[in-house]
Motif scaffolding. Structure first.
Motif, PDB file in Angstrom:
ATOM      1  N   ALA A 169       0.817  -1.212   0.000  1.00 16.89           N
ATOM      2  CA  ALA A 169       0.000   0.000   0.000  1.00 16.89           C
ATOM      3  C   ALA A 169       0.852   1.264   0.000  1.00 16.89           C
ATOM      4  O   ALA A 169       0.473   2.283  -0.586  1.00 16.89           O
ATOM      5  N   LEU A 170       2.008   1.206   0.656  1.00 19.45           N
ATOM      6  CA  LEU A 170       2.846   2.407   0.816  1.00 19.45           C
ATOM      7  C   LEU A 170       4.107   2.332  -0.029  1.00 19.45           C
ATOM      8  O   LEU A 170       5.137   2.904   0.322  1.00 19.45           O
ATOM      9  N   ARG A 171       4.013   1.663  -1.161  1.00 22.05           N
ATOM     10  CA  ARG A 171       5.199   1.503  -2.015  1.00 22.05           C
ATOM     11  C   ARG A 171       5.764   2.856  -2.449  1.00 22.05           C
ATOM     12  O   ARG A 171       6.966   2.991  -2.718  1.00 22.05           O
ATOM     13  N   SER A 172       4.914   3.885  -2.543  1.00 20.91           N
ATOM     14  CA  SER A 172       5.387   5.214  -2.948  1.00 20.91           C
ATOM     15  C   SER A 172       6.333   5.820  -1.927  1.00 20.91           C
ATOM     16  O   SER A 172       7.050   6.775  -2.233  1.00 20.91           O
ATOM     17  N   ILE A 282       8.055  -3.922   7.293  1.00 18.51           N
ATOM     18  CA  ILE A 282       7.492  -2.613   6.938  1.00 18.51           C
ATOM     19  C   ILE A 282       8.539  -1.531   7.184  1.00 18.51           C
ATOM     20  O   ILE A 282       8.786  -0.669   6.335  1.00 18.51           O
ATOM     21  N   ALA A 283       9.151  -1.563   8.374  1.00 18.71           N
ATOM     22  CA  ALA A 283      10.152  -0.560   8.715  1.00 18.71           C
ATOM     23  C   ALA A 283      11.346  -0.613   7.766  1.00 18.71           C
ATOM     24  O   ALA A 283      11.899   0.427   7.390  1.00 18.71           O
ATOM     25  N   LEU A 284      11.749  -1.815   7.373  1.00 16.81           N
ATOM     26  CA  LEU A 284      12.862  -1.945   6.424  1.00 16.81           C
ATOM     27  C   LEU A 284      12.472  -1.445   5.040  1.00 16.81           C
ATOM     28  O   LEU A 284      13.293  -0.869   4.325  1.00 16.81           O
ATOM     29  N   SER A 285      11.232  -1.658   4.667  1.00 13.28           N
ATOM     30  CA  SER A 285      10.771  -1.223   3.355  1.00 13.28           C
ATOM     31  C   SER A 285      10.601   0.287   3.287  1.00 13.28           C
ATOM     32  O   SER A 285      10.992   0.931   2.299  1.00 13.28           O
ATOM     33  N   TYR A 339     -10.685   1.771  -4.237  1.00 12.67           N
ATOM     34  CA  TYR A 339     -10.382   2.460  -5.489  1.00 12.67           C
ATOM     35  C   TYR A 339      -8.985   3.081  -5.383  1.00 12.67           C
ATOM     36  O   TYR A 339      -8.801   4.294  -5.428  1.00 12.67           O
ATOM     37  N   HIS A 340      -8.024   2.198  -5.209  1.00 16.31           N
ATOM     38  CA  HIS A 340      -6.610   2.572  -5.152  1.00 16.31           C
ATOM     39  C   HIS A 340      -5.823   1.297  -5.414  1.00 16.31           C
ATOM     40  O   HIS A 340      -5.914   0.340  -4.656  1.00 16.31           O
ATOM     41  N   HIS A 341      -5.045   1.292  -6.468  1.00 22.57           N
ATOM     42  CA  HIS A 341      -4.337   0.077  -6.873  1.00 22.57           C
ATOM     43  C   HIS A 341      -3.448  -0.466  -5.766  1.00 22.57           C
ATOM     44  O   HIS A 341      -3.320  -1.688  -5.600  1.00 22.57           O
ATOM     45  N   ASP A 342      -2.845   0.429  -4.996  1.00 22.33           N
ATOM     46  CA  ASP A 342      -1.909  -0.023  -3.966  1.00 22.33           C
ATOM     47  C   ASP A 342      -2.614  -0.649  -2.765  1.00 22.33           C
ATOM     48  O   ASP A 342      -1.946  -1.229  -1.889  1.00 22.33           O
ATOM     49  N   LEU A 343      -3.935  -0.551  -2.698  1.00 25.08           N
ATOM     50  CA  LEU A 343      -4.708  -1.208  -1.641  1.00 25.08           C
ATOM     51  C   LEU A 343      -5.288  -2.548  -2.106  1.00 25.08           C
ATOM     52  O   LEU A 343      -6.220  -3.064  -1.501  1.00 25.08           O
ATOM     53  N   ARG A 344      -4.701  -3.131  -3.132  1.00 26.76           N
ATOM     54  CA  ARG A 344      -5.280  -4.353  -3.688  1.00 26.76           C
ATOM     55  C   ARG A 344      -5.203  -5.532  -2.712  1.00 26.76           C
ATOM     56  O   ARG A 344      -5.962  -6.493  -2.845  1.00 26.76           O
ATOM     57  N   SER A 479      -1.212   7.874   2.813  1.00 30.39           N
ATOM     58  CA  SER A 479       0.069   8.101   3.477  1.00 30.39           C
ATOM     59  C   SER A 479       0.199   7.127   4.639  1.00 30.39           C
ATOM     60  O   SER A 479      -0.776   6.477   5.031  1.00 30.39           O
ATOM     61  N   PRO A 480       1.396   7.003   5.234  1.00 27.79           N
ATOM     62  CA  PRO A 480       1.530   6.122   6.401  1.00 27.79           C
ATOM     63  C   PRO A 480       0.559   6.456   7.526  1.00 27.79           C
ATOM     64  O   PRO A 480      -0.059   5.558   8.109  1.00 27.79           O
TER      65      PRO A 480
END
Length: 550
Positions: A169-172, A282-285, A339-344, A479-480
């Motif tokens: 979800a937070l790849r950005s 998550i923290a490492l990413s 309706y957000h690709h990153d929440l797939r 956002s986070p």
């Protein structure tokens, strides 16, 4: 102690009577909008940066009042306070339920059995931060001196679904140079697919298992270890494997240095654990600052949940709407349309959160709950779903409520895409609510020049009944902080519904039986002897496996 079935309680009976009256009046959601010009304002609210529009539900002000009465009858606020205070509300395992303590600020007093857990939580957070900074700065390197480029998380259930969903979800916001991978499936194809992509010299494995005995996780972990040892020695394991576990002896026996074990506690349920050291991937990413923001967003929703009155309390309102749709309107499932690709991956995450928590029928009195409990959770990202299963949502004989989730601002610069995406999101909720009448369809086909015969033939197929409920949840951006608040919103919603039904939302005994039986069957598959203790179907399937191996 006397026990009153839920459907016999005064508040529930009032809700039943109210629902019957609404049905007799033929009151539909579209009628309510026609009658009430400020309906959107009356049935929406904001909390912790999350906006909820629940106006497209089949409810009136009276419905809301009766649901609030029901919540008070079921002592929802009292049970909420018991959870936050550390009472052992997971009574079948005699455990507190304090995932909220994982995101509380430092110096926030919280004790269990005389131990200051706030201090312990922040000690682990500091350990995580120091480790993440070493990896990102290049101080922590692999055995051959290469910087870490890939992180492979090996876990299952809550040790996989939450971290994987958040990273996606937070790849950005991801840290450049770190690629995250997740292995949960016992199927060897899953691990093989990841190992074929990574370099052992620059890969870090995180083994996430509280007991370090979870069969699926440990088989994957030992296979990853064997793969690594094809390239390096056992002395190098400590540079490439870390663990999130409470079992230090087992971790050390695996070859992981004691200082590279990150602990957590039995008052953290698996599906509520991404806020703990389970969130290390998550923290490492993302980097620790973004992980901290995720915790802060969840804490903001915690504060709202604790302090807001029932009538303006977003998690309680969302829970009450679910109770209304499930028990009073008979809706057996809930669809999540992000309706957000990153929440797939969000619908899959919510499946475990909701269905493992409330997929139960026995209450605190050991009695069968006499109303329906947790719904089936399913869904996909928005426009993909429109071209797959939305036909069912609009015209099937089942009525399925939908939670539409969207972010107002995207993390990209393709403005036209975002406007079209949001237009589709809002149009679908409107279409489910309003539908299309026979008169509207007839007029439309007449305008298209169709004959009376064609219109008569096609008319029933083109009518949409409408009157199908939905919520719309908006974030200003994904956002986070906002994602943290969104996850916490659903965590608390699920807990509140458990409070209503009188069930324990924090155990998962139904997961255990299959594990026990699998061990026995695995033994039979290895032994090569004829299985006699099974039913004919299971014995026959075992024989098929043996025959295939010859």
């Amino acid at each position: 102690m006397s026990f009153t079935p839920l459907s016999d309680t005064p508040a529930y009976k009032q809700l039943q009577l109210h629902q019957q009256q609404m049905h007799q009046q033929g009151l539909e959601i579209s009628h309510l909008f026609d009658q009430q010009s400020d309906r959107f304002t009356q049935f929406s609210l904001s909390a912790a940066g999350v906006f909820l529009d629940y106006s497209k539900n089949r409810i009136t002000e009276t419905t809301k009042e009766l649901l609030c009465d029901f919540a008070r009858q079921q002592q929802v606020e009292l049970q909420r306070d018991a959870m936050f205070s550390g009472e052992k509300i997971n009574f079948t395992e005699q455990r507190a339920v304090l995932h909220t303590a994982l995101r509380a600020p430092s110096n926030t007093p919280q004790r269990i059995d005389g131990i200051d857990i706030n201090a312990e939580v922040h000690m682990v957070l500091a350990q995580m931060q120091a480790f993440v900074e070493k990896v990102h700065s290049g101080v922590w390197r692999g055995a051959s001196g290469l910087v870490i480029t890939d992180v492979v998380n090996i876990g299952i259930g809550g040790s996989d679904l939450g971290p994987k969903m958040v990273c996606q979800a937070l790849r950005s916001f991801a840290h450049q140079g770190i690629q995250s991978h997740f292995v949960s499936n016992l199927d060897g194809h899953a691990l093989d697919a990841v190992l074929s992509q990574v370099n052992p010299a620059s890969t870090l494995f995180i083994i996430s298992s509280k007991t370090f005995t979870t069969a699926d996780t440990m088989l994957n972990a030992h296979s990853a270890r064997a793969w690594f040892l094809q390239h390096f020695s056992a002395a190098d394991l400590s540079r490439h494997f870390v663990a999130v576990s409470s079992n230090q002896p087992a971790v050390q026996a695996f070859g992981i240095a004691p200082e590279n074990r990150f602990g957590f506690w039995d008052w953290v349920g698996g599906r509520y654990s991404l806020w703990s050291a389970i969130g290390l991937p998550i923290a490492l990413s993302l980097g620790f600052a973004h992980f901290r923001a995720l915790l802060d967003g969840a804490h903001a929703m915690d504060v709202h949940f604790q302090q807001a009155p029932i009538e303006q309390n977003m998690p309680i309102l969302l829970a009450m709407l679910g109770i209304w749709n499930r028990d009073l309107l008979g809706c057996g499932s809930l669809s999540i349309a992000a309706y957000h690709h990153d929440l797939r991956a969000f619908p899959n995450y919510l499946q475990q959160l909701d269905m493992e928590s409330n997929g139960k029928r026995i209450n605190h009195h050991g009695q069968t709950v006499d109303v329906a409990t947790g719904p089936i959770i399913w869904g996909d990202v928005g426009t993909n779903g429109q071209h797959a299963y939305f036909q069912h949502l609009h015209q099937s004989s089942d009525i399925t409520p939908v939670d539409f989730i969207a972010a107002l601002r995207p993390q990209h610069h393709l403005a036209e895409h975002q406007l079209m995406l949001l237009a589709n999101c809002f149009a679908q909720s409107q279409a489910l609510m309003r539908g299309k009448t026979a008169q509207q369809v007839t007029t439309e086909m007449q305008t298209q020049g169709m004959s009376d015969e064609q219109i008569s033939l096609l008319l029933p197929h083109r009518i949409f009944a409408g009157n199908r409920p939905s919520n719309t949840i908006l974030l200003d951006e994904l956002s986070p902080m906002r994602l943290g608040a969104l996850i916490a919103l659903y965590e608390h919603k699920v807990a509140v519904q458990g409070f209503f039904w009188g069930i324990n939302s924090f155990d998962q005994w139904g997961v255990e039986l299959g594990k026990v039986l699998a061990k026995a069957i695995e033994g039979d598959l290895h032994s090569g002897t004829t299985a006699t203790s099974h039913d004919s179907s299971t014995a026959g399937l075992i024989a098929k496996v043996r025959a295939a191996g010859k």
